[in-house]
Scaffold this active site. Structure first.
Site, short mmCIF file in Angstrom:
data_model
loop_
_atom_site.label_atom_id
_atom_site.label_comp_id
_atom_site.label_asym_id
_atom_site.label_seq_id
_atom_site.Cartn_x
_atom_site.Cartn_y
_atom_site.Cartn_z
N HIS A 124 0.85 -1.19 0.00
CA HIS A 124 0.00 0.00 0.00
C HIS A 124 0.88 1.25 0.00
O HIS A 124 1.23 1.77 1.07
CB HIS A 124 -0.90 0.01 1.23
CG HIS A 124 -1.85 -1.15 1.29
ND1 HIS A 124 -1.43 -2.42 1.63
CD2 HIS A 124 -3.17 -1.23 1.07
CE1 HIS A 124 -2.48 -3.24 1.61
NE2 HIS A 124 -3.54 -2.55 1.27
N HIS A 153 -3.96 3.13 -3.59
CA HIS A 153 -4.18 2.72 -2.20
C HIS A 153 -3.48 1.41 -1.87
O HIS A 153 -2.73 1.33 -0.90
CB HIS A 153 -5.68 2.58 -1.91
CG HIS A 153 -5.98 2.04 -0.54
ND1 HIS A 153 -6.18 2.87 0.54
CD2 HIS A 153 -6.10 0.77 -0.08
CE1 HIS A 153 -6.41 2.11 1.61
NE2 HIS A 153 -6.38 0.83 1.26
N GLU A 205 -17.32 -3.76 24.81
CA GLU A 205 -16.54 -4.99 24.95
C GLU A 205 -15.31 -5.02 24.04
O GLU A 205 -14.21 -5.36 24.47
CB GLU A 205 -17.43 -6.21 24.64
CG GLU A 205 -18.57 -6.43 25.61
CD GLU A 205 -19.84 -5.69 25.19
OE1 GLU A 205 -20.87 -5.89 25.86
OE2 GLU A 205 -19.79 -4.93 24.19
N HIS A 236 -27.96 -15.00 25.49
CA HIS A 236 -26.91 -14.84 26.48
C HIS A 236 -26.23 -16.16 26.84
O HIS A 236 -25.19 -16.14 27.52
CB HIS A 236 -27.47 -14.19 27.75
CG HIS A 236 -27.71 -12.73 27.64
ND1 HIS A 236 -28.42 -12.17 26.61
CD2 HIS A 236 -27.32 -11.69 28.44
CE1 HIS A 236 -28.48 -10.86 26.78
NE2 HIS A 236 -27.81 -10.54 27.87
#
Length: 678
Positions: free
Chosen positions: A39, A278, A428, A490
């Site tokens: 890149h 890129h 999280e 859960h």
């Protein structure tokens, strides 16, 4: 700048600065062209920004990349890795030109994305976008905490910045929102992020899919934002960094985002400003055209001596570190105990008292007779260990009261106060990646908690900790259908087996308080990788004795044997007690069996073959029982064996009802043993 630091190096003359930036561009162009992969666009577009930061501001010593008070630099847009490789080479790190010529080749020190531990001077592994900025937030937090804990009036030994380059891709990743929001709340003022606002991603111009008002977004987070800086104007970039550093010293200082407008692939006559530059080599014709446009007549990988001399940071870096060491010597004379503690923690060594006290702690854990959830046993372990591990830095993603990650005497960290426990909020992924940054920075041993099912959110950061070999501890509670009424959203079914698939991650699922303490001790004593502790919500009976501690530390052991055992029952966590009851049922029928508790399959798999065979004799058929997907256990029980597990999602009901409904019972395990013996 600390008053005892050497002043930054003076800005080079404009023409020299231009050539120094072009040296970065052409090293990137030549390396990507030779590899036919890479890149080049970001290094070419950020060359002036990199020259200003690394040549005029960054506090570092190429001869000692691990110097404790160096500034940290993170290339969050890690696909532009040739930018940092060029900088490390030019400033004098142990990265010779041959390594740049071997860019992206097997066993080189210049892999496709920067990797900590591979390349001298690389602070973190940045591949997945967004995690670099998250690591940087963790590093800045560690710096702020260490400064508050160790600095004393007239003696400042922790005083450095964390700089991070990031691009549109990092901004689009959701993790950037999680961590940058928290960084603003905590006022991590010595975090300076430089945004490469070039408007290009792999698919092209980003306005079709990224039209955010990014400066306003960061201002809303509580950041200091410097807008519309011309990223190709070295003086403008220099002024912005100076402003960021000045406001960082204010009592109400904030983290800074410097928004630099750049042209991706700057210098390429035909590809600059397009996605073509890129992630692909320019091609021979465009490389030649770029050389001409930049007035760079030198052969590939050839850097003129005067450019090397202008970039060389070794003398200034050594002098800067020497000034700090003189300051540290004065600190050590005034505060010898603090100085010794600081050095120990930055080395990553545990206090010897831990090893000395651990047998007594194991005695106490084994003496417990009450049934407790292993999440509670984990908190009890923290209560016992924390006085011996002052570098603990704990936290939870808004579930402290459920994960039980706080401990007796812990102090809550906040915007303006030191602490060793943080509420990360419902973040999280951000929490996991910040913990990686804290561990990489040094000085703290981070752990953080959430429900096991939400490890899916943080999984890629867990993987990065394993790849980077960082000591990070993940506390995952509510580990199975045993959590009950919250239902299948859960209830973890596939999570424990899937975590075991991550190389270098130690996964623990302890059965009671003793095994939980063993797991914690192993996790903190391990220095070459992370650990995950999968813990129950429901109370579990005591199943072990003190004599089992050594076997538990080896990952698996014979918990209860019978003469003439005809089969082995292997279990983990909450299912160990089920295995023991199944053994009793079978014994009443005259079928002797062996019960093996395997709190960590990953640790057990590292034991020698003789030990493994002694625990799991190859001649004996085996049955495994775990409240999780059964496929994982085939490597232990084979095609002949049986697995009592769950291969579907859970249900909403009390945990005891669910165990019966899904057949995780002593009777079902006993029947499986009969089947393997038939």
């Amino acid at each position: 700048m600390n008053l005892s630091d050497l002043p930054p190096r003076a800005a080079p003359a404009p023409e020299l600065a231009r050539r120094m930036a072009n040296a970065i561009r052409m090293l990137a162009v030549d390396a990507v062209e030779q590899a036919k992969s890479g890149h080049p666009g970001a290094p070419m577009g950020m060359a002036e920004i990199a020259e200003v930061l690394w040549n005029r501001h960054l506090k570092h010593n190429p001869a000692n990349p691990a110097w404790a008070d160096r500034d940290r630099f993170v290339l969050s847009n890690g696909h532009g890795s040739m930018l940092i490789y060029a900088l490390l080479h030019l400033t004098g790190y142990d990265l010779p030109i041959e390594e740049l010529k071997a860019f992206r080749q097997l066993h080189s020190k210049t892999p496709g994305h920067p990797e900590v531990g591979i390349t001298p001077g690389v602070e973190t592994t940045t591949g997945p976008l967004g995690q670099g900025i998250a690591n940087a937030v963790g590093m800045a937090l560690a710096e702020k905490l260490l400064a508050a804990e160790f600095n004393r009036p007239g003696h400042t030994i922790v005083d450095h910045y964390t700089y991070v380059f990031l691009g549109d891709g990092c901004m689009m990743e959701g993790i950037s929102h999680e961590v940058c929001s928290l960084a603003g709340t905590l006022r991590l003022s010595k975090l300076i992020a430089i945004y490469d606002d070039n408007g290009i991603s792999i698919d092209g111009h980003v306005e079709g899919w990224f039209a955010d008002d990014t400066p306003a977004r960061f201002e809303a987070y509580g950041w200091h934002v410097i807008r519309n800086v011309d990223g190709h104007d070295a003086d403008a970039v220099d002024a912005a960094i100076r402003l960021a550093k000045a406001q960082a010293r204010r009592l109400d200082g904030k983290p800074t985002l410097i928004c630099c407008k750049t042209v991706i692939g700057q210098g390429s006559p035909n590809k600059a400003g397009t996605h073509d530059v890129h992630g692909a080599a320019l091609g021979a014709a465009e490389v030649a055209a770029t050389r001409a446009a930049l007035e760079w007549p030198h052969a590939p990988f050839e850097i003129p001596a005067e450019i090397y001399a202008a970039w060389d940071a070794r003398a200034h870096g050594a002098a800067t570190e020497a000034a700090w060491r003189q300051r540290f010597a004065a600190y050590a004379e005034a505060y010898p105990d603090l100085a010794a503690e600081f050095e120990r923690r930055m080395r990553g060594e545990l206090k010897p008292e831990l090893a000395e006290r651990l047998p007594a702690l194991l005695d106490a854990a084994a003496a417990r007779t009450d049934a407790v959830a292993t999440r509670k046993a984990s908190q009890l372990a923290l209560d016992a260990l924390a006085p011996l591990i002052p570098e603990f830095f704990g936290g939870s993603a808004d579930l402290t009261g459920s994960n039980l990650t706080n401990f007796k005497g812990c102090t809550i960290a906040g915007r303006d106060r030191w602490g060793n426990h943080l509420s990360y909020g419902v973040r999280e992924f951000g929490m996991a990646a910040m913990m990686n940054g804290i561990a990489l920075h040094g000085g703290y041993l981070p752990y953080g908690g959430t429900f096991l099912t939400f490890s899916d959110y943080s999984r890629n950061a867990i993987r990065m900790a394993a790849l980077m070999k960082q000591r990070v501890v993940h506390v995952f509670t509510h580990d199975s259908i045993g959590l009950g009424e919250d239902g299948p959203t859960h209830q973890s079914v596939e999570h424990v087996p899937s975590l075991r698939l991550i190389p270098n991650l130690d996964v623990w699922r302890p059965a009671d308080a003793l095994e939980t303490l063993v797991a914690w001790a192993a996790a903190v004593q391990r220095r070459d990788g992370p650990s995950a502790l999968c813990l129950s919500r429901q109370n579990l009976p005591v199943v072990t004795q003190r004599a089992h501690a050594d076997g538990a530390a080896r990952g698996g052991y014979v918990l209860k044997d019978m003469d003439g055992a005809r089969a082995v029952i292997v279990a983990t966590g909450s299912e160990v007690s089920i295995a023991l009851k199944a053994q009793e049922l079978l014994a009443a029928e005259g079928i002797p069996t062996r019960v093996v508790s395997m709190p960590s399959t990953t640790v057990f798999d590292r034991q020698d073959a003789a030990y493994q065979d002694a625990v799991l004799p190859p001649a004996l058929p085996a049955v495994a029982v775990e409240a999780a997907h059964p496929d994982f256990w085939r490597k232990y029980v084979g095609r002949r064996g049986r697995v009592v597990g769950i291969d579907r999602f859970g249900e909403s009901a009390p945990g005891t009802v669910l165990y019966e409904f899904f057949g995780l019972t002593p009777a079902k395990v006993a029947q499986a043993v009969r089947e393997v013996l038939a």
